[in-house]
Scaffold this motif. Sequence first.
Motif, PDB file in Angstrom:
ATOM      1  N   MET A   1       0.846  -1.196   0.000  1.00 41.54           N
ATOM      2  CA  MET A   1       0.000   0.000   0.000  1.00 41.54           C
ATOM      3  C   MET A   1       0.880   1.244   0.000  1.00 41.54           C
ATOM      4  N   LYS A   2       0.383   2.290  -0.629  1.00 44.46           N
ATOM      5  CA  LYS A   2       1.148   3.519  -0.738  1.00 44.46           C
ATOM      6  C   LYS A   2       0.676   4.560   0.267  1.00 44.46           C
ATOM      7  N   ALA A   3       1.662   5.208   0.908  1.00 41.88           N
ATOM      8  CA  ALA A   3       1.397   6.361   1.758  1.00 41.88           C
ATOM      9  C   ALA A   3       2.050   7.574   1.123  1.00 41.88           C
ATOM     10  N   ALA A   4       1.342   8.690   1.110  1.00 37.38           N
ATOM     11  CA  ALA A   4       1.872   9.933   0.564  1.00 37.38           C
ATOM     12  C   ALA A   4       2.154  10.906   1.699  1.00 37.38           C
ATOM     13  N   ILE A   5       3.203  11.722   1.517  1.00 38.92           N
ATOM     14  CA  ILE A   5       3.569  12.760   2.476  1.00 38.92           C
ATOM     15  C   ILE A   5       3.555  14.097   1.756  1.00 38.92           C
ATOM     16  N   LEU A   6       2.863  15.071   2.330  1.00 39.61           N
ATOM     17  CA  LEU A   6       2.868  16.422   1.797  1.00 39.61           C
ATOM     18  C   LEU A   6       3.777  17.278   2.667  1.00 39.61           C
ATOM     19  N   GLN A   7       4.937  17.657   2.131  1.00 44.72           N
ATOM     20  CA  GLN A   7       5.834  18.567   2.837  1.00 44.72           C
ATOM     21  C   GLN A   7       5.441  19.990   2.443  1.00 44.72           C
ATOM     22  N   MET A   8       5.197  20.837   3.447  1.00 47.98           N
ATOM     23  CA  MET A   8       4.625  22.160   3.206  1.00 47.98           C
ATOM     24  C   MET A   8       5.528  23.279   3.724  1.00 47.98           C
ATOM     25  N   THR A  34      -3.038   5.341  -0.550  1.00 48.70           N
ATOM     26  CA  THR A  34      -4.164   4.986   0.300  1.00 48.70           C
ATOM     27  C   THR A  34      -4.442   6.062   1.336  1.00 48.70           C
ATOM     28  N   MET A  35      -3.365   6.750   1.757  1.00 48.35           N
ATOM     29  CA  MET A  35      -3.484   7.731   2.835  1.00 48.35           C
ATOM     30  C   MET A  35      -2.428   8.815   2.646  1.00 48.35           C
ATOM     31  N   LEU A  36      -2.804  10.052   2.960  1.00 49.14           N
ATOM     32  CA  LEU A  36      -1.904  11.203   2.887  1.00 49.14           C
ATOM     33  C   LEU A  36      -1.617  11.708   4.292  1.00 49.14           C
ATOM     34  N   PHE A  37      -0.363  12.075   4.528  1.00 51.00           N
ATOM     35  CA  PHE A  37       0.075  12.622   5.815  1.00 51.00           C
ATOM     36  C   PHE A  37       0.567  14.051   5.598  1.00 51.00           C
ATOM     37  N   THR A  38       0.108  14.987   6.446  1.00 49.20           N
ATOM     38  CA  THR A  38       0.496  16.389   6.330  1.00 49.20           C
ATOM     39  C   THR A  38       1.166  16.861   7.623  1.00 49.20           C
ATOM     40  N   PRO A  39       1.858  18.018   7.599  1.00 50.26           N
ATOM     41  CA  PRO A  39       2.653  18.430   8.765  1.00 50.26           C
ATOM     42  C   PRO A  39       1.844  19.009   9.923  1.00 50.26           C
ATOM     43  N   GLY A  76     -11.705  10.019  -2.248  1.00 46.25           N
ATOM     44  CA  GLY A  76     -11.758   8.699  -1.635  1.00 46.25           C
ATOM     45  C   GLY A  76     -10.465   8.253  -0.996  1.00 46.25           C
ATOM     46  N   ILE A  77      -9.777   9.169  -0.313  1.00 50.35           N
ATOM     47  CA  ILE A  77      -8.487   8.868   0.287  1.00 50.35           C
ATOM     48  C   ILE A  77      -8.501   9.273   1.760  1.00 50.35           C
ATOM     49  N   TRP A  78      -7.827   8.482   2.586  1.00 54.86           N
ATOM     50  CA  TRP A  78      -7.666   8.836   3.995  1.00 54.86           C
ATOM     51  C   TRP A  78      -6.598   9.928   4.122  1.00 54.86           C
ATOM     52  N   VAL A  79      -6.756  10.767   5.156  1.00 56.04           N
ATOM     53  CA  VAL A  79      -5.800  11.843   5.406  1.00 56.04           C
ATOM     54  C   VAL A  79      -5.502  11.917   6.902  1.00 56.04           C
ATOM     55  N   HIS A  80      -4.204  11.938   7.232  1.00 60.41           N
ATOM     56  CA  HIS A  80      -3.844  12.383   8.582  1.00 60.41           C
ATOM     57  C   HIS A  80      -3.448  13.844   8.457  1.00 60.41           C
ATOM     58  N   LEU A  81      -4.372  14.727   8.819  1.00 63.46           N
ATOM     59  CA  LEU A  81      -4.111  16.163   8.839  1.00 63.46           C
ATOM     60  C   LEU A  81      -3.293  16.430  10.095  1.00 63.46           C
ATOM     61  N   GLY A  82      -1.986  16.606   9.892  1.00 61.40           N
ATOM     62  CA  GLY A  82      -1.021  16.561  10.999  1.00 61.40           C
ATOM     63  C   GLY A  82      -1.421  17.354  12.213  1.00 61.40           C
ATOM     64  N   VAL A 140      -3.698   8.512  21.613  1.00 62.93           N
ATOM     65  CA  VAL A 140      -4.728   8.030  20.693  1.00 62.93           C
ATOM     66  C   VAL A 140      -4.127   7.074  19.673  1.00 62.93           C
ATOM     67  N   VAL A 141      -4.795   5.935  19.465  1.00 65.22           N
ATOM     68  CA  VAL A 141      -4.516   5.067  18.326  1.00 65.22           C
ATOM     69  C   VAL A 141      -5.822   4.891  17.558  1.00 65.22           C
ATOM     70  N   VAL A 142      -5.691   4.669  16.234  1.00 65.56           N
ATOM     71  CA  VAL A 142      -6.881   4.570  15.395  1.00 65.56           C
ATOM     72  C   VAL A 142      -6.623   3.571  14.273  1.00 65.56           C
ATOM     73  N   ALA A 143      -7.620   2.769  13.964  1.00 66.63           N
ATOM     74  CA  ALA A 143      -7.509   1.812  12.857  1.00 66.63           C
ATOM     75  C   ALA A 143      -7.576   2.563  11.528  1.00 66.63           C
ATOM     76  N   THR A 144      -6.641   2.266  10.627  1.00 68.52           N
ATOM     77  CA  THR A 144      -6.612   2.852   9.291  1.00 68.52           C
ATOM     78  C   THR A 144      -6.308   1.739   8.287  1.00 68.52           C
ATOM     79  N   PRO A 145      -6.463   2.000   6.996  1.00 69.15           N
ATOM     80  CA  PRO A 145      -6.123   0.975   6.002  1.00 69.15           C
ATOM     81  C   PRO A 145      -4.656   0.577   6.010  1.00 69.15           C
ATOM     82  N   LEU A 146      -3.790   1.423   6.553  1.00 63.05           N
ATOM     83  CA  LEU A 146      -2.364   1.118   6.605  1.00 63.05           C
ATOM     84  C   LEU A 146      -1.971   0.370   7.874  1.00 63.05           C
TER      85      LEU A 146
END
Length: 275
Positions: A1-8, A34-39, A76-82, A140-146
Amino acid sequence: MKAAILQMTSGIDPLANARTLADGVAQAAAGGATMLFTPEMSGLVDRDRERAAGNIMTETDDRVLAAVREAAAKHGIWVHLGSLALRGETDDRFVNRGFVIDGNGAIRARYDKLHLFDVDLPTGERWRESDAYAPGTGAVVVATPLGTLGLAICYDLRFPDLFRALTDAGATLLSVPAAFTRPTGAAHWHVLLRARAIEAGVHLIAAAQAGEHEDGRATYGHSLAVDPWGEVLLDMGEGAGLGVTEIDPARVVEVRSRVPAIAHRRAIPAVEVVR
């Protein structure tokens, strides 16, 4: 599975930052993530607290959060809004709050930064997060596709007890969105992130702020993805942009079978002090 990172390089205009985030969500989805992570502080980086206060909203009214939820649902993508700076519910101070948003735009988890950074640096920089922000009250822990994701923010990285609690609760993936200063980033960023991943045999994703910001501050960048063996899978350097890496949940099982440190954890008894 792919995770994306947005460096801002977030600035002082939340609407401009919201557009950057929405574009990042679209790019990540188009790239098969599958999921994007932001700062940390994705929606606003502004050291002028009087000016910033006019742009800090409640969770219900925050335009950045609304834009990211809408984009997540659209693509249709999960996001961890940092994290976002928000007005608190029980304190006159703000909160530094991260969100996990699913592919329908629903908020699955919230986390308020536990450890606040108060320090005077040799460079002359002075940081007093606790003057403006209230600390969180729980992990906090949370179930995600990853996998099961444990949440932390920036300065939390320096407190291994938090990460032990997260992995004891089942985390197989950790996220540490950040806005590290350049001096501390150069000295400690890579080694601490790799250590947190190695200690528990987990994937770790750390989306970071990078570059020269409108408010005059400079952040370290180098968003990282680290595998459970401590191998750096992705290092995004100093520029803003989107990166993608592979996350293999089987790697966690493999590494933990080689070094079963979690299975060997013991409660630490009282410390004997000998003088």
